[in-house]
Design an enzyme around this catalytic site. Structure first.
Site, PDB file in Angstrom:
ATOM      1  CG  HIS A 115      49.997  38.899  40.495  1.00 55.36           C
ATOM      2  ND1 HIS A 115      48.625  38.936  40.602  1.00 55.36           N
ATOM      3  CD2 HIS A 115      50.288  37.724  39.861  1.00 55.36           C
ATOM      4  CE1 HIS A 115      48.100  37.843  40.070  1.00 55.36           C
ATOM      5  NE2 HIS A 115      49.086  37.089  39.613  1.00 55.36           N
ATOM      6  CB  CYS A 146      71.200  52.810  31.277  1.00 48.20           C
ATOM      7  SG  CYS A 146      69.631  52.033  30.877  1.00 48.20           S
ATOM      8  CB  THR A 184      41.195  36.749  45.276  1.00 39.90           C
ATOM      9  OG1 THR A 184      41.480  36.616  43.873  1.00 39.90           O
ATOM     10  CG2 THR A 184      41.079  35.364  45.886  1.00 39.90           C
ATOM     11  CG  ASN A 209      34.796  37.703  47.896  1.00 44.17           C
ATOM     12  OD1 ASN A 209      34.158  38.747  47.749  1.00 44.17           O
ATOM     13  ND2 ASN A 209      35.789  37.363  47.093  1.00 44.17           N
TER      14      ASN A 209
HETATM   15  C1  BJW Z   1      36.189  41.885  49.382  1.00 45.59           C
HETATM   16  C2  BJW Z   1      36.133  43.126  49.970  1.00 45.59           C
HETATM   17  C3  BJW Z   1      36.193  43.167  51.295  1.00 45.59           C
HETATM   18  C4  BJW Z   1      36.015  43.459  47.768  1.00 45.59           C
HETATM   19  N1  BJW Z   1      36.307  41.990  51.978  1.00 45.59           N
HETATM   20  N2  BJW Z   1      36.291  40.724  49.930  1.00 45.59           N
HETATM   21  C5  BJW Z   1      44.355  29.606  32.573  1.00 45.59           C
HETATM   22  C6  BJW Z   1      43.035  29.807  32.274  1.00 45.59           C
HETATM   23  C7  BJW Z   1      42.596  31.038  31.777  1.00 45.59           C
HETATM   24  C8  BJW Z   1      43.496  32.092  31.549  1.00 45.59           C
HETATM   25  C9  BJW Z   1      44.823  31.882  31.847  1.00 45.59           C
HETATM   26  C10 BJW Z   1      45.233  30.671  32.347  1.00 45.59           C
HETATM   27  N3  BJW Z   1      46.583  30.748  32.583  1.00 45.59           N
HETATM   28  C11 BJW Z   1      47.006  31.991  32.243  1.00 45.59           C
HETATM   29  C12 BJW Z   1      45.973  32.696  31.759  1.00 45.59           C
HETATM   30  C13 BJW Z   1      46.043  34.096  31.262  1.00 45.59           C
HETATM   31  C14 BJW Z   1      46.011  35.127  32.336  1.00 45.59           C
HETATM   32  C15 BJW Z   1      44.661  35.026  33.057  1.00 45.59           C
HETATM   33  O1  BJW Z   1      44.540  34.521  34.142  1.00 45.59           O
HETATM   34  N4  BJW Z   1      43.611  35.544  32.433  1.00 45.59           N
HETATM   35  C16 BJW Z   1      42.252  35.500  33.003  1.00 45.59           C
HETATM   36  C17 BJW Z   1      41.838  36.877  33.530  1.00 45.59           C
HETATM   37  C18 BJW Z   1      41.319  35.007  31.938  1.00 45.59           C
HETATM   38  N5  BJW Z   1      47.120  34.995  33.259  1.00 45.59           N
HETATM   39  C19 BJW Z   1      48.315  35.511  32.991  1.00 45.59           C
HETATM   40  O2  BJW Z   1      48.550  36.082  31.943  1.00 45.59           O
HETATM   41  C20 BJW Z   1      49.422  35.302  34.013  1.00 45.59           C
HETATM   42  N6  BJW Z   1      50.611  34.863  33.374  1.00 45.59           N
HETATM   43  C21 BJW Z   1      50.728  33.654  32.824  1.00 45.59           C
HETATM   44  O3  BJW Z   1      49.894  32.808  32.934  1.00 45.59           O
HETATM   45  O4  BJW Z   1      51.889  33.480  32.135  1.00 45.59           O
HETATM   46  C22 BJW Z   1      52.124  32.271  31.420  1.00 45.59           C
HETATM   47  C23 BJW Z   1      53.570  32.276  30.992  1.00 45.59           C
HETATM   48  C24 BJW Z   1      54.334  31.166  31.248  1.00 45.59           C
HETATM   49  C25 BJW Z   1      55.667  31.164  30.839  1.00 45.59           C
HETATM   50  C26 BJW Z   1      56.221  32.267  30.200  1.00 45.59           C
HETATM   51  C27 BJW Z   1      55.432  33.396  29.976  1.00 45.59           C
HETATM   52  C28 BJW Z   1      54.103  33.393  30.380  1.00 45.59           C
HETATM   53  C29 BJW Z   1      49.802  36.632  34.691  1.00 45.59           C
HETATM   54  C30 BJW Z   1      48.692  37.240  35.449  1.00 45.59           C
HETATM   55  C31 BJW Z   1      49.119  38.603  36.000  1.00 45.59           C
HETATM   56  C32 BJW Z   1      47.985  39.362  36.642  1.00 45.59           C
HETATM   57  N7  BJW Z   1      48.391  40.674  36.924  1.00 45.59           N
HETATM   58  C33 BJW Z   1      47.498  41.613  37.614  1.00 45.59           C
HETATM   59  C34 BJW Z   1      48.166  42.990  37.592  1.00 45.59           C
HETATM   60  C35 BJW Z   1      49.351  43.009  38.560  1.00 45.59           C
HETATM   61  C36 BJW Z   1      50.045  44.324  38.575  1.00 45.59           C
HETATM   62  C37 BJW Z   1      49.215  45.436  39.135  1.00 45.59           C
HETATM   63  O5  BJW Z   1      48.691  45.326  40.264  1.00 45.59           O
HETATM   64  O6  BJW Z   1      49.078  46.407  38.426  1.00 45.59           O
HETATM   65  O7  BJW Z   1      47.267  41.173  38.956  1.00 45.59           O
HETATM   66  S1  BJW Z   1      45.842  41.661  36.940  1.00 45.59           S
HETATM   67  C38 BJW Z   1      45.035  41.897  38.481  1.00 45.59           C
HETATM   68  O8  BJW Z   1      44.188  40.740  38.780  1.00 45.59           O
HETATM   69  C39 BJW Z   1      46.157  41.867  39.537  1.00 45.59           C
HETATM   70  C40 BJW Z   1      45.527  41.071  40.640  1.00 45.59           C
HETATM   71  O9  BJW Z   1      46.519  40.557  41.509  1.00 45.59           O
HETATM   72  C41 BJW Z   1      44.762  40.019  39.885  1.00 45.59           C
HETATM   73  C42 BJW Z   1      43.678  39.358  40.671  1.00 45.59           C
HETATM   74  O10 BJW Z   1      42.696  40.261  41.056  1.00 45.59           O
HETATM   75  P1  BJW Z   1      41.986  40.129  42.480  1.00 45.59           P
HETATM   76  O11 BJW Z   1      42.972  40.379  43.552  1.00 45.59           O
HETATM   77  O12 BJW Z   1      41.255  38.864  42.553  1.00 45.59           O
HETATM   78  O13 BJW Z   1      41.018  41.405  42.451  1.00 45.59           O
HETATM   79  P2  BJW Z   1      39.506  41.513  41.886  1.00 45.59           P
HETATM   80  O14 BJW Z   1      39.199  42.940  41.765  1.00 45.59           O
HETATM   81  O15 BJW Z   1      39.311  40.659  40.696  1.00 45.59           O
HETATM   82  O16 BJW Z   1      38.620  40.849  43.046  1.00 45.59           O
HETATM   83  C43 BJW Z   1      38.494  41.470  44.313  1.00 45.59           C
HETATM   84  C44 BJW Z   1      37.610  40.565  45.173  1.00 45.59           C
HETATM   85  O17 BJW Z   1      37.552  41.100  46.477  1.00 45.59           O
HETATM   86  C45 BJW Z   1      36.158  40.455  44.669  1.00 45.59           C
HETATM   87  O18 BJW Z   1      35.789  39.086  44.664  1.00 45.59           O
HETATM   88  C46 BJW Z   1      35.356  41.233  45.708  1.00 45.59           C
HETATM   89  O19 BJW Z   1      34.061  40.695  45.917  1.00 45.59           O
HETATM   90  C47 BJW Z   1      36.215  41.069  46.938  1.00 45.59           C
HETATM   91  N8  BJW Z   1      36.104  42.117  47.938  1.00 45.59           N
HETATM   92  N9  BJW Z   1      36.024  44.098  48.939  1.00 45.59           N
HETATM   93  C48 BJW Z   1      36.345  40.814  51.271  1.00 45.59           C
HETATM   94  N10 BJW Z   1      36.150  44.307  51.987  1.00 45.59           N
HETATM   95 ZN    ZN Z   2      68.794  50.950  32.756  1.00 45.01          ZN
END
Ligand code: BJW
Ligand code: ZN
Length: 236
Positions: A115, A146, A184, A209
């Protein structure tokens, strides 16, 4: 934990997928749940190109808030344990959804950051990549030499993941004997699909988790607890 430890001892090929939970104990907020909300916005409302074009100031404010927290953060024992593990497994791949650099600071090399990277900026006009390590950017929103608007060098919803990094992550998932899913919610695709790909290819899947997630019913072992406590114990 004994079962996972046994798999870990035998495995020649291990892949790990980390999420925001691994950096939570370092003081970096997760995305979902109460702790993850910034000014009541869900990540889906801010992490997309439409939101940025509509209100770049707001989106930059969110990133500046996160940059300042990440700049202050240090790796925790979970990050260090994974860096240690890498040196003991012949084929080890660390895939991270996180945009912070805490794995690298802990000594992990070749992290597949699917990401992107919060310290990278990209110009919407000329496409130039800038690395900017300042905890918060003074000019909001920041501009390139630019004159073009700079955006964070991260992957937003609806955007493709960096292709060469994604291909390596897919390859690791397809060939892993053991796949660890750490801190995650596994709801964001395509990153979450790596778990299912690894499973179909025959890997043992272990989730670590503090709570159960959408994948917990489909995995082979669940380690409940915080990464900073469980990972050092697992690797000891
Ligand atoms: C602990 C703890 C401790 C707490 N010990 N545990 C298929 C099905 C459905 C939807 C889609 C699909 N394919 C694509 C989609 C759409 C979309 C998507 O997934 N949507 C769903 C939400 C419904 N995906 C996209 O749009 C992706 N792109 C794409 O598919 O493009 C297609 C394409 C093809 C060709 C041309 C053009 C396009 C892109 C996804 C990008 C996600 N970006 C983000 C932001 C990144 C930038 C930033 O950081 O600002 O990424 S969103 C955000 O969520 C970030 C994270 O990396 C990501 C995941 O979150 P994560 O890491 O899981 O965090 P949390 O908060 O959700 O969970 C934390 C966990 O930790 C919890 O479980 C806690 O319990 C645990 N925890 N403390 C252990 N101490
Ligand atoms: Zn530029």
């Amino acid at each position: 934990m004994e079962q996972t430890r046994a798999w870990l001892k035998q495995a020649r090929s291990v892949a790990v997928l980390t999420g925001a939970g691994i950096s939570a104990e370092s003081g970096v907020p997760t995305f979902r749940g109460k702790q993850g909300l910034w000014k009541q916005y869900r990540p889906e409302e801010l992490a997309n190109a439409d939101a940025f074009h509509r209100d770049p100031r707001l989106v930059w404010e969110w990133y500046n808030w996160r940059r300042s927290l990440i700049a202050k953060a240090h790796p925790n024992p979970g990050h260090y344990a994974l860096a240690d593990l890498a040196s003991r497994i012949p084929n080890f791949t660390l895939i991270s959804q996180n945009v912070d650099d805490l794995h690298e600071q802990a000594g992990s090399r070749d992290v597949l950051k699917v990401h992107g990277d919060i310290w990278q900026l990209r110009c919407l006009n000329c496409g130039r990549q800038h690395i900017d390590p300042r905890p918060a950017l003074p000019e909001i929103p920041p501009h390139c030499h630019c004159g073009g608007l700079l955006r964070p060098g991260v992957v937003w919803f609806g955007e493709e993941l960096p292709r060469h990094i994604w291909c390596k992550a897919l390859q690791a998932a397809r060939t892993a004997e053991l796949f660890l899913v750490i801190g995650t919610s596994a709801v964001v695709y395509p990153a979450a699909s790596l778990v299912h790909i690894a499973k179909r290819a025959g890997a043992h899947i272990v989730e670590l988790n503090i709570t159960e997630t959408v994948i917990t019913n489909d995995i082979d072992d669940f380690l409940a607890g915080p990464c900073g406590e469980i990972l050092p114990k697992l690797i000891a």
